[in-house]
Design a protein around this motif. Sequence first.
Motif, PDB file in Angstrom:
ATOM      1  N   GLY A 334      49.264  -6.874 -10.744  1.00  0.00           N
ATOM      2  CA  GLY A 334      49.119  -7.447  -9.416  1.00  0.00           C
ATOM      3  C   GLY A 334      49.961  -6.748  -8.361  1.00  0.00           C
ATOM      4  N   ARG A 335      49.338  -6.486  -7.205  1.00  0.00           N
ATOM      5  CA  ARG A 335      50.003  -5.808  -6.100  1.00  0.00           C
ATOM      6  C   ARG A 335      50.756  -6.791  -5.211  1.00  0.00           C
ATOM      7  N   GLU A 336      51.394  -6.257  -4.181  1.00  0.00           N
ATOM      8  CA  GLU A 336      52.168  -7.071  -3.252  1.00  0.00           C
ATOM      9  C   GLU A 336      51.263  -8.044  -2.499  1.00  0.00           C
ATOM     10  N   LEU A 337      51.703  -9.275  -2.389  1.00  0.00           N
ATOM     11  CA  LEU A 337      50.956 -10.294  -1.667  1.00  0.00           C
ATOM     12  C   LEU A 337      51.271 -10.225  -0.176  1.00  0.00           C
ATOM     13  N   LYS A 338      50.262 -10.526   0.631  1.00  0.00           N
ATOM     14  CA  LYS A 338      50.422 -10.517   2.086  1.00  0.00           C
ATOM     15  C   LYS A 338      50.195 -11.920   2.632  1.00  0.00           C
ATOM     16  N   ALA A 339      50.809 -12.213   3.747  1.00  0.00           N
ATOM     17  CA  ALA A 339      50.576 -13.494   4.406  1.00  0.00           C
ATOM     18  C   ALA A 339      49.090 -13.620   4.742  1.00  0.00           C
ATOM     19  N   GLY A 340      48.508 -14.750   4.414  1.00  0.00           N
ATOM     20  CA  GLY A 340      47.085 -14.964   4.638  1.00  0.00           C
ATOM     21  C   GLY A 340      46.238 -14.804   3.396  1.00  0.00           C
ATOM     22  N   CYS A 341      46.797 -14.243   2.334  1.00  0.00           N
ATOM     23  CA  CYS A 341      46.060 -14.185   1.075  1.00  0.00           C
ATOM     24  C   CYS A 341      45.905 -15.599   0.518  1.00  0.00           C
ATOM     25  N   VAL A 342      44.760 -15.871  -0.083  1.00  0.00           N
ATOM     26  CA  VAL A 342      44.513 -17.157  -0.738  1.00  0.00           C
ATOM     27  C   VAL A 342      44.295 -16.878  -2.222  1.00  0.00           C
ATOM     28  N   VAL A 343      45.165 -17.450  -3.056  1.00  0.00           N
ATOM     29  CA  VAL A 343      45.125 -17.150  -4.482  1.00  0.00           C
ATOM     30  C   VAL A 343      45.163 -18.432  -5.304  1.00  0.00           C
ATOM     31  N   THR A 344      44.588 -18.363  -6.491  1.00  0.00           N
ATOM     32  CA  THR A 344      44.711 -19.451  -7.455  1.00  0.00           C
ATOM     33  C   THR A 344      45.982 -19.254  -8.271  1.00  0.00           C
ATOM     34  N   VAL A 345      46.527 -20.354  -8.757  1.00  0.00           N
ATOM     35  CA  VAL A 345      47.650 -20.313  -9.697  1.00  0.00           C
ATOM     36  C   VAL A 345      47.223 -21.188 -10.864  1.00  0.00           C
ATOM     37  N   GLU A 346      46.837 -20.561 -11.972  1.00  0.00           N
ATOM     38  CA  GLU A 346      46.169 -21.291 -13.052  1.00  0.00           C
ATOM     39  C   GLU A 346      46.641 -20.879 -14.446  1.00  0.00           C
ATOM     40  N   PRO A 347      47.902 -21.133 -14.779  1.00  0.00           N
ATOM     41  CA  PRO A 347      48.343 -20.862 -16.141  1.00  0.00           C
ATOM     42  C   PRO A 347      47.629 -21.776 -17.138  1.00  0.00           C
ATOM     43  N   GLY A 348      47.562 -21.339 -18.382  1.00  0.00           N
ATOM     44  CA  GLY A 348      46.913 -22.152 -19.408  1.00  0.00           C
ATOM     45  C   GLY A 348      47.411 -21.797 -20.794  1.00  0.00           C
ATOM     46  N   LEU A 349      47.213 -22.690 -21.717  1.00  0.00           N
ATOM     47  CA  LEU A 349      47.520 -22.454 -23.129  1.00  0.00           C
ATOM     48  C   LEU A 349      46.322 -22.900 -23.953  1.00  0.00           C
ATOM     49  N   TYR A 350      46.019 -22.135 -25.012  1.00  0.00           N
ATOM     50  CA  TYR A 350      44.811 -22.370 -25.787  1.00  0.00           C
ATOM     51  C   TYR A 350      45.107 -22.171 -27.272  1.00  0.00           C
ATOM     52  N   TYR A 351      44.894 -23.233 -28.034  1.00  0.00           N
ATOM     53  CA  TYR A 351      45.106 -23.177 -29.475  1.00  0.00           C
ATOM     54  C   TYR A 351      43.938 -23.869 -30.167  1.00  0.00           C
ATOM     55  N   LYS A 352      43.350 -23.181 -31.142  1.00  0.00           N
ATOM     56  CA  LYS A 352      42.099 -23.632 -31.750  1.00  0.00           C
ATOM     57  C   LYS A 352      42.225 -24.985 -32.437  1.00  0.00           C
ATOM     58  N   ASN A 353      43.376 -25.300 -32.983  1.00  0.00           N
ATOM     59  CA  ASN A 353      43.540 -26.570 -33.691  1.00  0.00           C
ATOM     60  C   ASN A 353      43.919 -27.732 -32.773  1.00  0.00           C
ATOM     61  N   THR A 354      44.193 -27.427 -31.503  1.00  0.00           N
ATOM     62  CA  THR A 354      44.611 -28.461 -30.554  1.00  0.00           C
ATOM     63  C   THR A 354      43.659 -28.577 -29.376  1.00  0.00           C
ATOM     64  N   GLY A 355      43.226 -27.443 -28.854  1.00  0.00           N
ATOM     65  CA  GLY A 355      42.396 -27.393 -27.660  1.00  0.00           C
ATOM     66  C   GLY A 355      43.090 -26.623 -26.560  1.00  0.00           C
ATOM     67  N   GLY A 356      42.645 -26.811 -25.347  1.00  0.00           N
ATOM     68  CA  GLY A 356      43.180 -26.049 -24.226  1.00  0.00           C
ATOM     69  C   GLY A 356      43.787 -26.922 -23.157  1.00  0.00           C
TER      70      GLY A 356
END
Length: 383
Positions: A334-356
């Motif tokens: 990821g490059r430098e962010l500028k004022a006015g950029c609109v971005v998602t922030v979406e961390p996640g964890l995924y494990y087959k025996n538990t789900g996401g």
Amino acid sequence: MKLNLPDADAFLMVSESEHNADMYYATKFLAVDSFIYFNSKNERLLVSDMELGRAKKESRVKDVIPASRYGLMGKLRKLGDIDVAYCEMIVEFLSSENARHIAVPYNFSVQLADCMRKNGLEVIPIKSPFREMREVKSELEIAAIKKAQRAGERALAEGTSAIKSAPVRHGVLYRENAPLKAEDIRAIIEMTLLSQGCEAPDIIIACGKDSSDPHWQGEGEILADEPIVIDMVPRSKKERYYSDMTRTVVRGTPKDELKDMYSAVLDSQVAAINEIKAGVSGSEIHNIVCDVLEERGYKTARGKNGEFTEGFIHSTGHGVGLDIHEGPNLSESGRELKAGCVVTVEPGLYYKNTGGVRIEDVVVVTQGGCKNLTMFEKNLVLK
């Protein structure tokens, strides 16, 4: 709209704008059929005669030319091939503009480029100059994204309300004496969006262990005590700007592993949002998320090559606007962010025996921080 074209006389796009966000951004003219955008000393559109009146009314480009001026139908009658006739029309148009060295975007038609070259024109593929321009949003663009976001939140409230009110029988949620299904929640969300002048091309309602696949759309019965990942990309039909949001919820009692995953994902998202501001790079934000998750004992794909299927397996976020996914990115590169950029922030964890678990907000980058456009609550357990 002035473009920097050091090696070319002009920039040319030939496309429809229904699905080509660059074409719509450059022209603000929505059309399902291809037309021509030309940018040199001036901007011009070349459209079919049928679209001439509408293009003059709606396009931000004021110089709109009908295809009949360059004899498209006569060329078609003579040549019997619309693609060849269309190319000859473009060649004649470019000659009238004294343009010989033509920059085109990477997705330009190979057939059309070959035809132009055969007619003595130099065709120079370049990265679209509009991609970077689109990263920084105007106040009007941010307002359109916010409109879509609010509609999405109202739709999500209707969807989660149906989940909360559903009785549980033998571990399955019910609605009107039938199992409540992912398809039912999707329909509720879609109808709520439509009532507000919005739509969503893809709505994820992923329940149970299969939610460990981040982009599984979801189907079948909604289960109690299991994760339900709800992800949607609402878009305002008039303004055509997307937002993007995800919540993970449980109806009932989540397993301890799931509660720990949720806590870690939420904390990593908060840490990332707190550090987003103009001048910080997308890679720095991504590393903050990875740091938090790794400190909690979860694996991340940071620095890894090859197959990686469990843990934090994707980037932290992406730009959103006329496309669901556009620049800039919150990722290892990821490059430098500028004022006015609109971005998602979406961390996640995924494990087959538990789900996401995934939690996603949309933020506007500012000089001193960021403004979160997402107001929907973050609670794992629906009460």
